[in-house]
Design an enzyme around this catalytic site. Sequence first.
Site, mmCIF file in Angstrom:
data_model
loop_
_atom_site.group_PDB
_atom_site.id
_atom_site.type_symbol
_atom_site.label_atom_id
_atom_site.label_comp_id
_atom_site.label_asym_id
_atom_site.label_seq_id
_atom_site.Cartn_x
_atom_site.Cartn_y
_atom_site.Cartn_z
ATOM 1 C CG HIS A 1 -2.541 3.564 3.785
ATOM 2 N ND1 HIS A 1 -3.469 3.314 2.647
ATOM 3 C CD2 HIS A 1 -2.255 2.017 4.257
ATOM 4 C CE1 HIS A 1 -3.660 2.146 2.586
ATOM 5 N NE2 HIS A 1 -3.240 1.433 3.536
ATOM 6 C CG HIS A 59 -4.117 20.217 4.462
ATOM 7 N ND1 HIS A 59 -5.109 20.716 5.158
ATOM 8 C CD2 HIS A 59 -3.618 21.788 4.146
ATOM 9 C CE1 HIS A 59 -5.674 21.742 4.768
ATOM 10 N NE2 HIS A 59 -4.702 22.359 4.182
ATOM 11 C CG HIS A 114 12.396 -1.644 2.795
ATOM 12 N ND1 HIS A 114 12.259 -2.777 3.405
ATOM 13 C CD2 HIS A 114 12.026 -1.966 1.453
ATOM 14 C CE1 HIS A 114 11.748 -3.730 2.654
ATOM 15 N NE2 HIS A 114 11.652 -3.292 1.208
ATOM 16 C CG ASN A 165 -6.867 -0.364 2.593
ATOM 17 O OD1 ASN A 165 -6.198 0.330 1.790
ATOM 18 N ND2 ASN A 165 -6.247 -1.110 3.312
ATOM 19 C CG HIS A 204 -17.874 6.254 6.120
ATOM 20 N ND1 HIS A 204 -18.879 6.977 5.450
ATOM 21 C CD2 HIS A 204 -18.719 5.760 6.989
ATOM 22 C CE1 HIS A 204 -19.945 6.516 5.706
ATOM 23 N NE2 HIS A 204 -20.045 6.079 6.849
ATOM 24 C CB CYS A 248 -0.782 0.050 1.354
ATOM 25 S SG CYS A 248 -2.052 -1.482 1.167
#
EC number: 2.3.1.199
Length: 515
Positions: A414, A410, A326, A447, A443, A247
């Site tokens: 994710h 802002h 990572h 995802n 909502h 993702c």
Amino acid sequence: MDGAGESRLGGGDGHGSVGVQIRQTRRLPDFLQSVNLKYVKLGYHYVISNLLTLCLLPLAVVISVQASQTNPDDLRHLWIHLQYNLVSIITCSAILVFGLTVYVMTRPRPVYLVDFSCYLPPDHLKAPFSRFMDHSRLTGDFEDSALEFQRKILERSGLGEDTYVPEGMHHVPPRISMAAAREEAEQVMFGALDSLFANANVNPKEIGILVVNCSLFNPTPSLSAMIVNKYKLRGNIRSYNLGGMGCSAGVIAVDLAKDMLLVHRKTYAVVVSTENITQNWYFGNNKAMLIPNCLFRVGGSAVLLSNKSSDKRRSKYRLSHVVRTHRGADDKAFRCVYQEQDDTGRTGVSLSKDLMAIAGETLKTNITTLGPLVLPISEQILFFTTLVVKKLFNGKVKPYIPDFKLAFEHFCIHAGGRAVIDELEKNLQLSPVHVEASRMTLHRFGNTSSSSIWYELAYIEAKGRMRRGNRVWQIAFGSGFKCNSAVWEALRNVKPSKNSPWEDCIDKYPVTLSY
């Protein structure tokens, strides 16, 4: 009154008395203490942030006074002095010009985000909870305990009733063929790209760099080749297809496109981020593998980047930083999101119970690198001081958590699930409004993997909150395990583009969530 009270305790045997005076200090109410602390901290940040200005102000006053006392004779003597030192002046000027030239030629070229678009699936692909559960039951693949587990996950997930699943999953039995998976990929990618090219008024043949990321569906020819074929892109296009990166691959794709734009002058780069569900639905009863069924939904984004200076005026944002972390060298982190087969040979993606702890550690590493790049010096001093005290004097000193609200207006976290958003809201000490875009995206769309951060940015734009100079922090997590950050600065007051995914429903949001 001076804020204190007093009382007397007296006692005696008739011959005298002993008086004990007790002074009681009245505490300020808790809210007043927090207000005072808030203003003290604001004052500290103001002084430290403007320390250079405050130090230079007296010097400027002295120079101004000295200049006001200068007369024509002083200027004539200065000119004569300069004439006798002409060689020195020319040498210094040449060095200055050379240094400026080297700086201008070697500094990184700015990368602009001209526009972006997010795919809005048609209404017939919506999957309300009742339909989701009915179809899961009708497949005949799930035991009663697995069905009940999915129902509970859905109710607590933070997803709404209007998320989407691909066409093939609306059939009973589901169509999970290669053709159905290609159809899903084409609908999402081409839908987002059609909207992007129309809004940005760009001819597809002008695109010089193409980066596509999709973690679990990597056919031959590749997804990037499908786009080249569809839009008849030019033969010398530099195309890349990123797979298996989870993702957070959307930020990785932006980073790759940025590096390419720093090398190749005056061109456009397109970044397409999506995920494919059709062939990656899990039809078994392992609970760790059932969670993705409940969270992942159809979605995709397309982003147009440019290194042309002429595009600055029409662009929305400028890319400031990309920081990638990572933790694949750690075995637990490597396996916390893992595609494998269950005991019955059915393939799915397993989520470890250690996922949130690993995500927290990875985020900590990421922000340790990002912090010095974006935080004001006042926050960096506090963080460094606390770190030194902790190392030298007391290992039990609680580490100082930098206030990233001073660096960003802002946040696009994710939308991997409610727990992810809750954890970051708590650890970064954010307010509900800062995570509103993430919660509402989860909502409304679920995802959508690597594209979720773009649905969130579209939400902020649709709400009319993006102002010139505002900074946006996109945070993404992915298998491996990775945490990647992208920082953007708004170049103008940004309005939502046409065909925004929030166009038909933004007035309904934010909604009240009950878990």
